[in-house]
Design an enzyme around this catalytic site. Structure first.
Site, PDB file in Angstrom:
ATOM      1  N   GLU A  36       0.845  -1.208   0.000  1.00  0.00           N
ATOM      2  CA  GLU A  36       0.000   0.000   0.000  1.00  0.00           C
ATOM      3  C   GLU A  36       0.874   1.249   0.000  1.00  0.00           C
ATOM      4  O   GLU A  36       1.956   1.265   0.581  1.00  0.00           O
ATOM      5  CB  GLU A  36      -0.929  -0.014   1.225  1.00  0.00           C
ATOM      6  CG  GLU A  36      -1.987  -1.104   1.115  1.00  0.00           C
ATOM      7  CD  GLU A  36      -2.928  -1.151   2.305  1.00  0.00           C
ATOM      8  OE1 GLU A  36      -2.746  -0.368   3.271  1.00  0.00           O
ATOM      9  OE2 GLU A  36      -3.846  -1.990   2.276  1.00  0.00           O
ATOM     10  N   GLN A  92     -11.115   3.107 -22.767  1.00  0.00           N
ATOM     11  CA  GLN A  92     -12.457   2.536 -22.551  1.00  0.00           C
ATOM     12  C   GLN A  92     -13.373   3.721 -22.273  1.00  0.00           C
ATOM     13  O   GLN A  92     -13.614   4.103 -21.123  1.00  0.00           O
ATOM     14  CB  GLN A  92     -12.427   1.560 -21.371  1.00  0.00           C
ATOM     15  CG  GLN A  92     -13.760   0.870 -21.110  1.00  0.00           C
ATOM     16  CD  GLN A  92     -13.962  -0.407 -21.909  1.00  0.00           C
ATOM     17  OE1 GLN A  92     -13.035  -1.185 -22.050  1.00  0.00           O
ATOM     18  NE2 GLN A  92     -15.158  -0.613 -22.433  1.00  0.00           N
ATOM     19  N   HIS A 125      -7.061  10.238 -25.313  1.00  0.00           N
ATOM     20  CA  HIS A 125      -7.496   9.368 -26.420  1.00  0.00           C
ATOM     21  C   HIS A 125      -8.674   9.968 -27.186  1.00  0.00           C
ATOM     22  O   HIS A 125      -8.647  10.034 -28.403  1.00  0.00           O
ATOM     23  CB  HIS A 125      -7.811   7.975 -25.905  1.00  0.00           C
ATOM     24  CG  HIS A 125      -8.240   7.066 -27.001  1.00  0.00           C
ATOM     25  ND1 HIS A 125      -7.453   6.833 -28.104  1.00  0.00           N
ATOM     26  CD2 HIS A 125      -9.397   6.388 -27.217  1.00  0.00           C
ATOM     27  CE1 HIS A 125      -8.090   6.032 -28.944  1.00  0.00           C
ATOM     28  NE2 HIS A 125      -9.266   5.759 -28.425  1.00  0.00           N
ATOM     29  N   LYS A 186      -8.969   0.600 -39.757  1.00  0.00           N
ATOM     30  CA  LYS A 186      -8.651  -0.693 -39.136  1.00  0.00           C
ATOM     31  C   LYS A 186      -9.837  -1.166 -38.308  1.00  0.00           C
ATOM     32  O   LYS A 186     -10.706  -0.378 -37.964  1.00  0.00           O
ATOM     33  CB  LYS A 186      -7.403  -0.567 -38.250  1.00  0.00           C
ATOM     34  CG  LYS A 186      -7.653   0.116 -36.922  1.00  0.00           C
ATOM     35  CD  LYS A 186      -6.519   0.030 -35.924  1.00  0.00           C
ATOM     36  CE  LYS A 186      -6.977   0.624 -34.596  1.00  0.00           C
ATOM     37  NZ  LYS A 186      -5.942   1.004 -33.675  1.00  0.00           N
ATOM     38  N   ARG A 188     -10.626  -3.911 -34.844  1.00  0.00           N
ATOM     39  CA  ARG A 188      -9.984  -4.712 -33.802  1.00  0.00           C
ATOM     40  C   ARG A 188     -10.984  -5.766 -33.356  1.00  0.00           C
ATOM     41  O   ARG A 188     -12.141  -5.430 -33.074  1.00  0.00           O
ATOM     42  CB  ARG A 188      -9.628  -3.780 -32.628  1.00  0.00           C
ATOM     43  CG  ARG A 188      -8.678  -4.377 -31.604  1.00  0.00           C
ATOM     44  CD  ARG A 188      -8.416  -3.361 -30.507  1.00  0.00           C
ATOM     45  NE  ARG A 188      -7.499  -2.300 -30.877  1.00  0.00           N
ATOM     46  CZ  ARG A 188      -6.166  -2.347 -30.704  1.00  0.00           C
ATOM     47  NH1 ARG A 188      -5.617  -3.411 -30.191  1.00  0.00           N
ATOM     48  NH2 ARG A 188      -5.417  -1.319 -31.037  1.00  0.00           N
ATOM     49  N   GLY A 219       1.868  -1.987 -30.031  1.00  0.00           N
ATOM     50  CA  GLY A 219       2.575  -1.772 -31.294  1.00  0.00           C
ATOM     51  C   GLY A 219       1.886  -2.470 -32.462  1.00  0.00           C
ATOM     52  O   GLY A 219       2.320  -2.348 -33.599  1.00  0.00           O
ATOM     53  N   GLY A 220       0.791  -3.186 -32.181  1.00  0.00           N
ATOM     54  CA  GLY A 220       0.088  -3.941 -33.223  1.00  0.00           C
ATOM     55  C   GLY A 220      -0.444  -3.037 -34.335  1.00  0.00           C
ATOM     56  O   GLY A 220      -0.352  -3.385 -35.526  1.00  0.00           O
TER      57      GLY A 220
HETATM   58  C1  R5P Z   1      -6.622   3.422 -30.877  1.00  0.00           C
HETATM   59  O1  R5P Z   1      -7.677   3.860 -31.281  1.00  0.00           O
HETATM   60  C2  R5P Z   1      -5.427   4.272 -30.589  1.00  0.00           C
HETATM   61  O2  R5P Z   1      -5.462   5.481 -31.260  1.00  0.00           O
HETATM   62  C3  R5P Z   1      -4.142   3.533 -30.891  1.00  0.00           C
HETATM   63  O3  R5P Z   1      -4.094   3.266 -32.280  1.00  0.00           O
HETATM   64  C4  R5P Z   1      -4.084   2.232 -30.146  1.00  0.00           C
HETATM   65  O4  R5P Z   1      -4.332   2.444 -28.802  1.00  0.00           O
HETATM   66  C5  R5P Z   1      -2.731   1.581 -30.309  1.00  0.00           C
HETATM   67  O5  R5P Z   1      -2.724   0.371 -29.625  1.00  0.00           O
HETATM   68  P1  R5P Z   1      -1.743  -0.782 -30.019  1.00  0.00           P
HETATM   69  O6  R5P Z   1      -0.360  -0.220 -30.044  1.00  0.00           O
HETATM   70  O7  R5P Z   1      -1.927  -1.804 -28.934  1.00  0.00           O
HETATM   71  O8  R5P Z   1      -2.164  -1.320 -31.345  1.00  0.00           O
END
Ligand code: R5P
Length: 287
Positions: A36, A92, A125, A186, A188, A219-220
């Site tokens: 803690e 989120q 975000h 893209k 997901r 980085g995906g």
């Molecule tokens: C998603 O909408 C964000 O703008 C980034 O593209 C995303 O958070 C990147 O996440 P990751 O590196 O895991 O693909």
């Protein structure tokens, strides 16, 4: 004015206090044997108080430390300005699947309850999600600082947004770099795997493609965009992310995708990248 840096300020409290001519007070953050957190705020701290604390990994710990500091100061009669360079839990921002908790709302509610009257953050975000904060909000845009760094190092740039959500950032970056831009669409899946469903714009064959994004986590997203750009004939591909979160395996992923250079800001600690100091923009916003 007092500037306090939490354990996740990433050193930003130092230049911010210097640029503002404010007093930097030393917080003491320790842990109990069970993990803690315990914080101690020097007694002389009062008046206008700025607390600098990013909420990168471990997010809960850094967020809770910020809440402890703010709530303690609230008990002493002060409401604080929180500079949260990287605002964790912001992705989120809705229930993507019915029943999912919207974490950004919870984070913003907790911050306000803990006596944060003003929240300053860098490229959250989704800006719109911050309207749930029941206090003042100021947003710092890092794109100009990042674009300047890219300009110094990339010969013949072409900006690529890796998804439709990144289009505004890419458009601004391209304007500053004086080059063209395009975006990928893209999607997901429920396991977090990303795939390309379409593209808008073209003409980056033979160019030095710079993929701009707000967050680079696994980085995906960058990996996919880089493979696409090379497939379309790009001469080189580099990546610029405001927040280099770099979750497990990200560095390896970018390396395998032949990302030549990684650019980012100091909202999150990251090695092996060209880092731009964002403190002047934050200080300007606090003035
Ligand atoms: C998603 O909408 C964000 O703008 C980034 O593209 C995303 O958070 C990147 O996440 P990751 O590196 O895991 O693909």
């Amino acid at each position: 004015m007092f500037v306090l840096g939490g354990s996740a300020s990433n050193g930003l409290d130092i230049p911010i206090s210097e640029l503002l001519g404010a007093t930097r007070a030393q917080l003491v953050t320790t842990s109990f044997p069970d993990g803690e957190i315990k914080v101690r705020v020097p007694e002389e701290v009062g008046g206008d108080i700025v607390v600098v604390q990013s909420t990168y990994q471990p997010q809960e710990r850094h967020l809770f430390e910020l809440l402890l500091i703010s709530d303690h100061l609230r008990h002493r009669g002060y409401e604080v300005t929180a500079v949260v360079p990287y605002l964790g839990y912001a992705r989120q921002d809705k229930s993507f699947i019915p029943g999912e908790a919207v974490s950004i709302h919870t984070v913003l509610n907790m911050m306000r309850c803990a006596g944060i009257k003003k929240l300053v953050t860098v490229n959250p975000h989704k800006e719109d999600s911050l309207r749930h904060f029941q206090g003042e909000v100021a947003i710092v845009n890092a794109v100009a600082a990042l674009a300047n760094k890219v300009k110094d190092m990339v010969r013949d740039p072409f900006v690529l947004a890796p998804d439709a959500g990144g289009l505004e950032l890419a458009r601004k970056a391209a304007e500053l770099l004086g080059c063209e831009y395009a975006n990928i669409d893209k999607k997901r899946d429920s396991e977090g795997k990303v795939s390309i469903v379409g593209t808008h714009g073209s003409g980056f064959g033979g160019k030095d493609v710079v993929i701009f994004d707000d967050i680079i986590s696994t980085g995906g997203t960058i990996e996919l965009a880089a493979r696409f750009a090379y497939g379309m004939g790009a001469r080189s591909v580099c990546a610029a992310g405001v927040h280099l979160v770099m979750a497990g395996g990200a560095k390896e992923r970018l390396k395998n995708a032949n990302i030549t250079t990684l650019f980012g800001t100091n909202t999150v600690p990251c090695s092996d990248a060209q880092i731009v100091d964002i403190s002047p923009e934050i200080a300007a916003c606090l003035r």
